[in-house]
Enzyme design. Sequence first.
Site, PDB file in Angstrom:
ATOM      1  CG  HIS A  16       7.669   3.638  -7.656  1.00  0.00           C
ATOM      2  ND1 HIS A  16       7.536   3.522  -6.020  1.00  0.00           N
ATOM      3  CD2 HIS A  16       7.089   4.206  -7.947  1.00  0.00           C
ATOM      4  CE1 HIS A  16       6.585   4.315  -6.208  1.00  0.00           C
ATOM      5  NE2 HIS A  16       6.710   5.032  -6.678  1.00  0.00           N
ATOM      6  CE  LYS A  40       4.462  14.448  -1.400  1.00  0.00           C
ATOM      7  NZ  LYS A  40       3.886  13.065  -2.678  1.00  0.00           N
ATOM      8  NE  ARG A  89      -0.503   5.300  -9.855  1.00  0.00           N
ATOM      9  CZ  ARG A  89       0.176   6.193  -8.722  1.00  0.00           C
ATOM     10  NH1 ARG A  89       0.472   5.446  -7.356  1.00  0.00           N
ATOM     11  NH2 ARG A  89       0.286   7.098  -8.930  1.00  0.00           N
ATOM     12  CB  SER A 127       4.225   4.773  -1.775  1.00  0.00           C
ATOM     13  OG  SER A 127       5.537   4.616  -2.983  1.00  0.00           O
TER      14      SER A 127
HETATM   15  P1  ADP Z   1       5.105  11.423  -6.870  1.00  0.00           P
HETATM   16  O1  ADP Z   1       5.078  12.394  -5.599  1.00  0.00           O
HETATM   17  O2  ADP Z   1       6.106  12.049  -7.621  1.00  0.00           O
HETATM   18  O3  ADP Z   1       3.826  10.979  -7.276  1.00  0.00           O
HETATM   19  P2  ADP Z   1       5.793   8.577  -6.526  1.00  0.00           P
HETATM   20  O4  ADP Z   1       6.830   7.471  -6.076  1.00  0.00           O
HETATM   21  O5  ADP Z   1       4.067   8.195  -5.424  1.00  0.00           O
HETATM   22  O6  ADP Z   1       6.174   9.935  -6.136  1.00  0.00           O
HETATM   23  O7  ADP Z   1       5.459   8.468  -8.222  1.00  0.00           O
HETATM   24  C1  ADP Z   1       6.756   8.402  -8.649  1.00  0.00           C
HETATM   25  C2  ADP Z   1       5.881   7.977 -10.374  1.00  0.00           C
HETATM   26  O8  ADP Z   1       5.941   6.273 -10.696  1.00  0.00           O
HETATM   27  C3  ADP Z   1       4.826   9.030  -9.956  1.00  0.00           C
HETATM   28  O9  ADP Z   1       4.974   9.129 -12.437  1.00  0.00           O
HETATM   29  C4  ADP Z   1       4.220   8.018 -10.619  1.00  0.00           C
HETATM   30  O10 ADP Z   1       2.581   7.962 -11.319  1.00  0.00           O
HETATM   31  C5  ADP Z   1       4.584   6.721 -11.132  1.00  0.00           C
HETATM   32  N1  ADP Z   1       3.991   5.262  -9.904  1.00  0.00           N
HETATM   33  C6  ADP Z   1       3.233   4.753  -9.161  1.00  0.00           C
HETATM   34  N2  ADP Z   1       3.096   4.405  -8.815  1.00  0.00           N
HETATM   35  C7  ADP Z   1       2.995   3.366 -10.485  1.00  0.00           C
HETATM   36  C8  ADP Z   1       2.043   2.545 -10.669  1.00  0.00           C
HETATM   37  N3  ADP Z   1       1.431   1.594  -9.407  1.00  0.00           N
HETATM   38  N4  ADP Z   1       2.319   2.278 -11.896  1.00  0.00           N
HETATM   39  C9  ADP Z   1       2.915   2.799 -12.664  1.00  0.00           C
HETATM   40  N5  ADP Z   1       3.710   4.248 -12.562  1.00  0.00           N
HETATM   41  C10 ADP Z   1       3.461   4.871 -11.098  1.00  0.00           C
END
Ligand code: ADP
Length: 180
Positions: A16, A40, A89, A127
């Site tokens: 992130h 969630k 990703r 996460s």
């Molecule tokens: P959500 O519950 O909306 O998926 P996340 O916190 O998991 O929220 O992710 C928020 C954003 O960050 C999403 O667009 C996700 O694809 C992106 N993201 C999460 N981890 C990575 C990573 N390792 N590299 C690039 N983008 C990421």
Amino acid sequence: MIAIYPGSFDPITLGHLDIITRGSRLFEQVIVAVVRNPNKTPLFTVQQRLEQIRISTKNLPNVQADGFDGLTVNYAQIKQAQVLLRGLRAISDFEVELQMAHTNKTISTQIETVFLATSTEYSFLSSSVVKEIARFGGSVNHLVPPHVALDIYQCYNHNSPMANPIQTEASFSNKMPMNQ
Ligand code: ADP
């Protein structure tokens, strides 16, 4: 141009942070927006996640953290943002993200979704992966900022994680009393 980076961030990872840092070079302002998602059960409260994001981004003056309910597009309009920033990703992300971008476009034609490709070193990182490792006593120091790692260890009640120990059947039986 103001960009909203919406997500759960439960917790924020180095993946992130990579997107936030690169986004902060492209946009005047980036608002990292923590979604209050009633569907969630999170590990951290929204307040805790906001605090983790604020500490992690304190070196980026044009980045802010905020929480919101409801539709991301409505929140973006309130903030006068023109862009929704998302990270990609893998193909699996692409399918979900494209559907979400198209759906959001039906709500507002004014707001564009901009995708940044993950940096290769974080392409596996989520996460959920972080929580899974920590739950079984492993170290997540290489996956999240140091203060977030401490918060996670506290949640799972282990202060100093072992460096990803492997428990085999043999190591279990070695610990058994001799007469069993
Ligand atoms: P959500 O519950 O909306 O998926 P996340 O916190 O998991 O929220 O992710 C928020 C954003 O960050 C999403 O667009 C996700 O694809 C992106 N993201 C999460 N981890 C990575 C990573 N390792 N590299 C690039 N983008 C990421």
